[in-house]
Design a protein around this motif. Structure first.
Motif, short mmCIF file in Angstrom:
data_model
loop_
_atom_site.label_atom_id
_atom_site.label_comp_id
_atom_site.label_asym_id
_atom_site.label_seq_id
_atom_site.Cartn_x
_atom_site.Cartn_y
_atom_site.Cartn_z
N ALA A 133 50.68 36.00 38.67
CA ALA A 133 50.97 36.72 39.90
C ALA A 133 51.92 35.89 40.75
O ALA A 133 51.78 34.67 40.83
CB ALA A 133 49.68 36.98 40.68
N ARG A 134 52.85 36.55 41.37
CA ARG A 134 53.70 35.89 42.36
C ARG A 134 53.84 36.82 43.55
O ARG A 134 53.97 38.04 43.40
CB ARG A 134 55.06 35.51 41.77
N ARG A 135 53.79 36.23 44.72
CA ARG A 135 53.90 37.01 45.95
C ARG A 135 55.38 37.17 46.32
O ARG A 135 56.12 36.18 46.40
CB ARG A 135 53.14 36.32 47.08
N VAL A 141 53.57 40.61 42.25
CA VAL A 141 54.20 41.03 41.00
C VAL A 141 53.41 40.42 39.85
O VAL A 141 53.24 39.19 39.78
CB VAL A 141 55.68 40.59 40.94
N LEU A 142 52.93 41.28 38.96
CA LEU A 142 52.06 40.85 37.86
C LEU A 142 52.81 40.93 36.53
O LEU A 142 53.50 41.92 36.26
CB LEU A 142 50.81 41.73 37.78
N ASP A 143 52.63 39.90 35.71
CA ASP A 143 53.20 39.87 34.36
C ASP A 143 52.16 39.33 33.40
O ASP A 143 51.42 38.38 33.72
CB ASP A 143 54.43 38.95 34.32
N GLY A 144 52.12 39.91 32.21
CA GLY A 144 51.22 39.41 31.18
C GLY A 144 50.43 40.52 30.52
O GLY A 144 50.80 41.70 30.58
N LEU A 182 53.51 49.26 33.36
CA LEU A 182 52.10 49.12 33.00
C LEU A 182 51.81 50.00 31.80
O LEU A 182 51.97 51.23 31.86
CB LEU A 182 51.20 49.50 34.18
N GLU A 183 51.39 49.37 30.71
CA GLU A 183 51.14 50.09 29.46
C GLU A 183 49.70 49.83 29.02
O GLU A 183 49.22 48.70 29.07
CB GLU A 183 52.10 49.62 28.37
N HIS A 205 54.98 44.33 37.22
CA HIS A 205 54.21 45.42 37.86
C HIS A 205 53.88 45.03 39.30
O HIS A 205 53.23 44.01 39.54
CB HIS A 205 52.93 45.70 37.08
N GLU A 206 54.30 45.85 40.24
CA GLU A 206 54.10 45.55 41.65
C GLU A 206 52.84 46.20 42.18
O GLU A 206 52.57 47.38 41.95
CB GLU A 206 55.32 46.03 42.46
#
Length: 347
Positions: A133-135, A141-144, A182-183, A205-206
């Motif tokens: 996560a990064r703000r 914002v999410l990645d992974g 998002l999948e 993904h926000e």
């Protein structure tokens, strides 16, 4: 207050009745169809079970841990897929309580009007970080990826844990809606396929910062984790209880009582061993039921066949390295030369 106590004390009886009258009679059909009917989850919500861990002020029952464990055991003895979907929800009302999202979500969560899943473990394991996560201003914002998210077709939101560069874990309510970032990929499971368990993949993904439930340093969350292992043990106990009711296995009933007592008495240091004991007992119970049933137990769709597959699932579900090591030892790995760090597939 007396009325509230009555509601809580009655909830275990209600769960057992639902398990015997609704869940178990329909479990074979649920397994064959590969989907838990929404009407079944509606029945759990109507019985107040979605509010089991929620605060009374928002319509929940604020049940004590012993009650939660007894309800989970009862439902698992009815239909493990249904219990598995429902169980994920319980974490969310408890975590949302006291957060800025309480007024917006808690009443609906407790009533089951909003249903939730969880994706917590992937971000709280050691490196590599599964979800970051990064703000960025007013969004995270999410990645992974999260390999196991249960109940996807039955939930409105998922409580996702994501980790930032400072090893702080952010818990965010994410809408359960697939899209470009998002999948959700259906997992193919040997048991509880009806639980709609998916692999969740996120790329840029926000999530609005207003959906933040809480932020916790990773070390603090990991320190508390061993104390959270008890509830999953109830699923194995529920399967054992069903096996004892389907066959005349009085010794197994005594083992069930002893294993439950050990789980209830275990502190954080002892819980992995107690969890391993419960999973091993479910594995043995399903085997005993198969033998007692005879050749019918290998017929597709027979309860003994389904319970045997579910016992296999419970050997690895919700595990931790200490649970796995204890299970390998209990099941005889030390005599076969298989260590806790490997298995037959080399994983």
């Amino acid at each position: 207050m007396a009325g509230q106590h009555g509601r809580v004390s009655d909830i275990v009886a209600r769960a057992r009745a639902l398990a015997d009258d609704l869940l178990f009679p329909g479990a074979g059909g649920v397994d064959a169809a590969g989907a838990v009917p929404t009407a079944v989850l509606d029945a759990l919500a109507d019985a107040g079970l979605y509010g089991l861990t929620g605060p009374v002020a928002h319509g929940g029952l604020a049940a004590d841990p012993g009650t939660v464990h007894a309800v989970a055991e009862a439902l698992a003895g009815g239909d493990l897929s249904t219990a598995f979907v429902w169980l994920q929800h319980l974490t969310v009302p408890a975590m949302v309580a006291g957060s800025p999202l309480a007024e917006e979500y808690l009443s609906d969560l407790c009533a089951g009007r909003v249903r939730s899943g969880i994706a917590l473990l992937a971000a709280t394991r050691p490196q590599p970080v599964a979800i970051t996560a990064r703000r960025e201003g007013e969004v995270f914002v999410l990645d992974g990826g999260v390999p196991w998210v249960t109940g996807w077709d039955h939930v409105d939101v998922v409580l996702v844990a994501a980790r930032d560069d400072a090893d702080v874990v952010h818990f965010l309510l994410v809408d359960a809606v697939a899209g470009p970032t998002l999948e959700a990929v259906q997992q193919q499971l040997v048991a509880v396929q009806a639980s709609s368990t998916v692999e969740l993949r996120l790329q840029g993904h926000e999530v609005p910062a207003s959906r933040l439930v809480r932020s916790v340093p990773l070390a603090e969350w990991q320190a508390a984790d061993p104390g959270n292992l008890r509830t999953n043990g109830s699923l194995a106990l529920g399967l054992v209880g069903r096996c004892t009711r389907l066959a005349d296995l009085p010794g197994l009933a005594a083992d069930l009582t002893d294993t439950r007592a050990r789980l209830d008495a275990a502190g954080p240091a002892d819980l992995p061993g107690a969890r391993a004991e419960a999973a091993a007992l479910a594995h043995r119970a399903a085997g005993l039921l198969a033998v007692a049933t005879g050749s019918r137990s290998v017929s597709r769709g027979h309860p003994a066949e389904r319970l045997t597959r579910e016992a296999l699932f419970l050997l690895v579900f919700g595990s931790r390295p200490a649970i796995r090591a204890a299970l390998l030892d209990r099941l005889g790995a030390s005599r076969s030369g298989l260590g806790a760090g490997q298995d037959a597939a080399g994983r």
